[in-house]
Design a protein around this motif. Structure first.
Motif, PDB file in Angstrom:
ATOM      1  N   SER A 144       8.610   9.650   3.583  1.00 23.33           N
ATOM      2  CA  SER A 144       7.451  10.530   3.575  1.00 23.33           C
ATOM      3  C   SER A 144       7.554  11.595   4.664  1.00 23.33           C
ATOM      4  CB  SER A 144       6.174   9.694   3.758  1.00 23.33           C
ATOM      5  OG  SER A 144       5.031  10.506   3.633  1.00 23.33           O
ATOM      6  N   GLN A 145       8.038  11.192   5.823  1.00 26.81           N
ATOM      7  CA  GLN A 145       8.163  12.151   6.918  1.00 26.81           C
ATOM      8  C   GLN A 145       9.220  13.208   6.626  1.00 26.81           C
ATOM      9  OE1 GLN A 145       6.278  12.598   9.633  1.00 26.81           O
ATOM     10  NE2 GLN A 145       4.961  11.068   8.640  1.00 26.81           N
ATOM     11  N   TYR A 174       4.650   0.678  -0.038  1.00 26.40           N
ATOM     12  CA  TYR A 174       4.860   1.545  -1.190  1.00 26.40           C
ATOM     13  C   TYR A 174       4.731   3.002  -0.777  1.00 26.40           C
ATOM     14  CZ  TYR A 174      -0.301   1.635  -1.561  1.00 26.40           C
ATOM     15  OH  TYR A 174      -1.639   1.769  -1.324  1.00 26.40           O
ATOM     16  N   ARG A 209       3.594   6.725  -2.406  1.00 24.10           N
ATOM     17  CA  ARG A 209       3.016   7.469  -3.529  1.00 24.10           C
ATOM     18  C   ARG A 209       3.522   8.904  -3.476  1.00 24.10           C
ATOM     19  NH1 ARG A 209      -3.046   9.522  -4.060  1.00 24.10           N
ATOM     20  NH2 ARG A 209      -2.793  10.530  -6.073  1.00 24.10           N
ATOM     21  N   VAL A 210       3.956   9.403  -4.621  1.00 20.53           N
ATOM     22  CA  VAL A 210       4.523  10.752  -4.679  1.00 20.53           C
ATOM     23  C   VAL A 210       3.806  11.550  -5.751  1.00 20.53           C
ATOM     24  CG1 VAL A 210       6.647  12.058  -4.965  1.00 20.53           C
ATOM     25  CG2 VAL A 210       6.762   9.693  -4.190  1.00 20.53           C
ATOM     26  N   THR A 243       3.428  13.269  -0.405  1.00 14.76           N
ATOM     27  CA  THR A 243       3.799  11.852  -0.315  1.00 14.76           C
ATOM     28  C   THR A 243       2.818  11.131   0.589  1.00 14.76           C
ATOM     29  OG1 THR A 243       5.278  12.370   1.527  1.00 14.76           O
ATOM     30  CG2 THR A 243       6.291  12.109  -0.656  1.00 14.76           C
ATOM     31  N   LYS A 244       2.671   9.847   0.313  1.00 14.24           N
ATOM     32  CA  LYS A 244       1.851   8.996   1.177  1.00 14.24           C
ATOM     33  C   LYS A 244       2.519   7.638   1.255  1.00 14.24           C
ATOM     34  CE  LYS A 244      -2.566   6.575   1.496  1.00 14.24           C
ATOM     35  NZ  LYS A 244      -3.149   7.088   2.750  1.00 14.24           N
ATOM     36  N   ALA A 245       2.831   7.230   2.494  1.00 12.80           N
ATOM     37  CA  ALA A 245       3.409   5.904   2.682  1.00 12.80           C
ATOM     38  C   ALA A 245       2.276   4.937   2.964  1.00 12.80           C
ATOM     39  CB  ALA A 245       4.388   5.922   3.853  1.00 12.80           C
ATOM     40  N   ALA A 246       2.346   3.772   2.378  1.00 14.45           N
ATOM     41  CA  ALA A 246       1.275   2.801   2.596  1.00 14.45           C
ATOM     42  C   ALA A 246       1.857   1.407   2.702  1.00 14.45           C
ATOM     43  CB  ALA A 246       0.261   2.877   1.458  1.00 14.45           C
ATOM     44  N   ARG A 247       1.065   0.523   3.293  1.00 16.05           N
ATOM     45  CA  ARG A 247       1.568  -0.829   3.550  1.00 16.05           C
ATOM     46  C   ARG A 247       0.913  -1.822   2.616  1.00 16.05           C
ATOM     47  NH1 ARG A 247       1.240  -0.330  10.120  1.00 16.05           N
ATOM     48  NH2 ARG A 247       2.805   1.322  10.303  1.00 16.05           N
TER      49      ARG A 247
END
Lengths: 333, 263, 290
Positions: free
Chosen positions: B152-153, B187, B189-190, B195-199
């Motif tokens: 994501s970064q 996971y 999300r794109v 983008t979003k990173a999630a736990r």
């Protein structure tokens, strides 16, 4: 128990002719099968049956209400009548007989209703049938099936004979695009057939919509969108499991039918989704509560957005919609 | 002068690696205990061409929250690197250049965080899988979080390989899971360039693609590079739920993140 | 065979019994289609006494004769006959129209043994009867099908679709009967939507058409026998009847198509029916003395 004709036959035969050929084969084995028509023998291609079994073929002239009443009487006395008429006449003109004599009394009548949807495009609204799925779905005791192509119609006819009770079978007019290459794909009343896999969106279609959906899925695949395609041939009893699985797996569902968006396949799927409590992005493709203009069937499908392009466009639209918070794009820390 | 690669590494370290400190604090009872009742802030920063880059932690009566970016006020304790290269080097373990430490006396905050940082360094530096299940769990979790956030970064920082993919993507979720360990999951999300990173596990629906490991060992074999991915898949240890081409793609992105985070 | 005196008296007695049952049932239900039931009960009694080959122990006997009561609202009359045969338990008549009962205004073929079609929506029965008769021919069976329509019912176009088809197919053993009681809900038929020349219409549709007194058993008996013998064309028997026949306050009055009766009215009705019956028997006896 042979349905013996092959794919080669199918390409030369319109769906109506396939139905007739299948019926003839079944009638050879089962003497209780009779065929009835209301002056639409030529149009519904039941002519072959007439030639082979002249004393089992009944012509009633332009009098649909009588035909369906007679069919009920015949069924009650032990015959298996297959009626042929246009879908608009079965579902509107003769509905009282269909409702009271056939459905209410569970008469073992198989109603082949052709020229469904806008398939008789040039004839205009008086011969289009864009409400019949909604109407027939709400008749208790009635099984409602919309086969995707000639091959499936053959399977449906055979299944209908084996099924005890009234069945409404909705087919088109001319040559349907081929969806299936062979009969043996495991046809079963009430079980949707998955024709393409994917988890971005599910396209649930019936009748002429199925071929379009399969094409759309291929096109979408080329741009990286994976669309599942479900051939929901049986509108009632509908395959709830397949719908709910599609909802869980893909969270987006588009229905496609040559029918008003009110009350048909789209309505049936919506009912299942709404009652499940699961949320899902959902769109019904079909006639947007309007009557159709005159035109070739292919053109009308394009106008109403139920052809391949229409489906592809709707998928793109739907994918822009979101069912989760679209504002929160920060990474979780 | 920060190069592009410096910045990629920097973003990954600040925004994907450092946040793992909180995970460690919460996972190691000893460190949690040592922060009990404490309040204050801990920040790691570096001076870059674009100004200060930082990640800071706020402790409120023992409860730690992570925030990307620099604190407005002076933090209780701060590890401040003179430049990005020094910071990256330190995090990779290639540089011995220490940051200046402010708030050295504030041991109540300093010690727990230093412990967490060291623990993290040691865990992420492991070349072989640890034996204890608890450690395995923590390590896989750290990697999942690191990789999802790292991708994501890189996207946010404009890495062409990543943005090429995210730009065209419809709303899809890519997930990492281990059978039997619900909390060892992450996971990404794109959608259309974002983008979003999630736990944790993605519950709303079936993810578009899941890299699913049947146990912690298999996960570590892949993450540490000690196992052959083909073999793992063939042996049913790693299951690609979704199109295999997406699995390969994801694998490439994971390696990309790794390449910026390692020496 | 023409009726002997004994046979005639037996039928009269039976019909009388059924008329009384109609009133009894109506009293239990509170209201009913008295008028139309009383006008059709005679021909129906005759059919079931003399013509209908059925099995009292097996209502579904494959080779049974069929009776399609196209004017389904006369169920309250038909049910008396079904009770007499034993298909329906007499005690169930007390539940007529009540919630949960198997018996109601329009008899349900799936719930009441002996009912060959669930009619009620007018204009369907003749088509069903045609289907039944065609099936007999198709299956090589000899059973007969009798269809009784109302006259107002013949305002439905579907009746004439069926008539056209019957004339065209002319299946053997199908007899069409019309209860011509000259009345319907909103008035006398000729005031609402005139049917005359009624017999001519049936003739024009290819039927051998006869009009007989619908309360004269001997005349009806002859007409039905003749109809069964006739093979070249189908037959329509128009039964000239009186709505509410036998009860003073009902007779010929279209308002008694459907009505509620109190206990007093019920008693009056029974007295009228008894007196009517006695008159009829007396007439037969008196004839015999000549």
């Amino acid at each position: 128990m042979g349905i013996s004709f092959t794919s080669i036959n199918q390409t030369k035969l319109s769906t109506g002719e396939v139905y007739c050929e299948t019926l003839c084969e079944l009638a050879e084995e089962n003497p209780r099968i009779v065929a009835l028509t209301a002056d639409l023998g030529q149009s519904s291609k039941i002519g072959e049956f007439m030639k082979k079994f002249p004393d089992r073929f009944y012509q009633f002239g332009i009098a649909e209400q009588n035909m369906y009443g007679v069919a009920a009487g015949m069924a009650k006395a032990g015959l298996i009548p297959f009626t042929s008429s246009f879908a608009i006449f079965t579902s509107c003109r003769a509905l009282d007989q269909v409702h009271t004599d056939i459905c209410y009394q569970r008469a073992n009548v198989k109603m082949i209703s052709s020229h469904a949807g806008t398939s008789f495009g040039q004839a205009g609204t008086t011969h289009h049938s864009t409400e019949d799925i909604a109407i027939m779905r709400s008749m208790a005791n009635l099984v409602v099936i919309v086969p995707a192509d000639g091959m499936e119609t053959a399977n449906v006819v055979r299944a209908a004979v084996e099924y005890e009770g009234p069945v409404y079978i909705r087919i088109n007019r001319g040559f349907d695009q081929l969806v299936y290459k062979e009969l043996d794909y495991g046809y079963e009343i009430g079980k949707a057939v998955q024709l393409a896999e994917g988890t971005d969106v599910t396209i649930i279609a019936c009748g002429s919509g199925v071929f379009q959906a399969v094409q759309a899925s291929a096109e979408l695949d080329a741009v990286g969108i994976k669309a599942r395609v479900l051939n929901m041939h049986t509108i009632k009893p509908i395959d709830k499991d397949a719908i709910l699985k599609a909802c869980r797996d893909t969270r987006r569902i588009i229905t496609v039918e040559d029918h008003n968006v009110i009350g048909g396949l789209g309505g049936a799927v919506a009912e299942v989704l709404a009652e499940s409590g699961m949320s899902c992005a959902f769109r019904r493709l079909g006639l947007q509560d309007c009557f159709s203009p005159i035109g070739y069937h292919e053109d009308l499908m394009a106008i109403h957005g139920i052809d391949t392009n229409g489906i592809v466009k709707s998928v793109h639209d739907l994918l822009q919609l979101d069912f989760e918070d679209d504002d929160d794009w920060d990474d979780e820390v | 002068m920060d190069t592009r690669d410096d910045r990629y590494s920097g973003k990954i370290f600040f925004n994907a690696v450092l946040p793992l400190v909180r995970v460690i604090i919460e996972d190691v009872p000893g460190i949690t205990a040592s922060l009990k009742g404490k309040s204050g802030t801990f920040q790691v920063s570096a001076m870059t061409d674009e100004g200060i880059w930082a990640t800071h932690f706020t402790v409120d009566n023992g409860v730690v929250t992570t925030t990307l970016g620099a604190l407005d006020d002076k933090p209780t304790v701060e590890l401040a690197f003179k430049n990005l290269r020094d910071f990256n080097g330190f995090m990779k373990g290639t540089s011995k250049k220490l940051p200046s430490i402010r708030g050295l006396m504030r041991l109540g905050i300093l010690i727990p965080f230093m412990r967490a940082l060291l623990k993290m360094a040691s865990l992420l530096g492991l070349k072989e899988a640890p034996k204890e299940e608890e450690t395995q769990r923590l390590l896989v979790k750290l990697y999942f979080y690191l990789l999802s956030s790292g991708i994501s970064q890189l996207n946010r920082e404009g890495h062409p390989m990543i943005t090429e993919w995210t730009r065209k993507s419809p709303n899809r979720v890519y997930a990492w899971t281990v059978d039997g360990y619900d909390d060892v999951a992450a996971y990404l999300r794109v959608k259309a360039g974002k983008t979003k990173a999630a736990r944790g596990r993605y519950r709303r629906s079936q993810p578009f693609f899941t890299m699913r490991f049947i146990d912690l060992e298999s996960a570590l074999a892949t993450l540490l590079g000690t196992g052959d991915m083909m073999e793992l898949v063939a042996g049913g240890k790693m299951i690609m739920e979704g199109g295999p081409e997406f699995g390969n793609m994801l694998g490439d992105y994971m390696l990309l993140v790794g390449s910026y985070a390692q020496a | 065979m023409p009726l002997t005196k004994e046979e005639l008296l037996a039928i009269e007695a039976k019909a009388h019994e059924h008329r009384r049952t109609i009133i009894e049932t109506t009293l239990c239900a509170g209201s009913g289609h008295i008028g139309g039931a009383l006008s059709m009960i005679d021909v129906t009694t005759l059919l079931y006494s003399r013509f209908m080959r059925i099995d009292p122990d097996n209502a579904d006997w494959e080779d049974r004769d069929r009776f399609i009561l196209s004017k389904g609202h006369a169920g309250i009359g038909f049910v008396a006959i079904l009770a007499d045969i034993g298909y329906v338990d007499r005690r169930d008549l007390e539940t007529f129209n009540l919630t949960g009962s198997n018996l109601g205004i329009h008899l349900d073929a799936s719930k009441v043994p002996g009912v060959d079609a669930s009619t009620g929506s007018l204009g369907h029965g003749l088509s069903i009867a045609l289907g039944t008769a065609l099936a007999a021919k198709q299956l090589g069976k000899e059973y007969r099908t009798f269809c009784l329509l109302g006259d107002g019912e013949c305002q439905e176009g579907s009746v004439w679709e069926a008539a056209m088809a019957i004339s065209h197919f002319n299946p053997p053993n199908l007899v069409t009967l019309v209860d011509r009681n000259h009345a319907q809900i909103d008035g006398m038929t000729e005031d609402v939507m005139p049917l005359e020349p009624f017999a001519d219409k049936w003739r024009a549709f290819g039927f051998h058409t006869v009009t007989v007194d619908g309360h004269d058993f001997e005349a009806m008996n002859d007409a039905i026998r003749e109809a069964l013998d006739r093979k070249d064309v189908p037959t329509c028997i128009i039964l000239d009847t009186c709505k509410g026949k036998g009860i003073g306050f009902c007779e010929g009055n279209y308002r008694w198509h459907y009505g509620g009766i109190t206990q007093e009215m019920g008693e009056e009705a029974m007295r009228d029916l008894d007196a009517y019956y006695e008159r009829r028997v007396a007439a037969i006896e008196w004839r015999g003395e000549e």
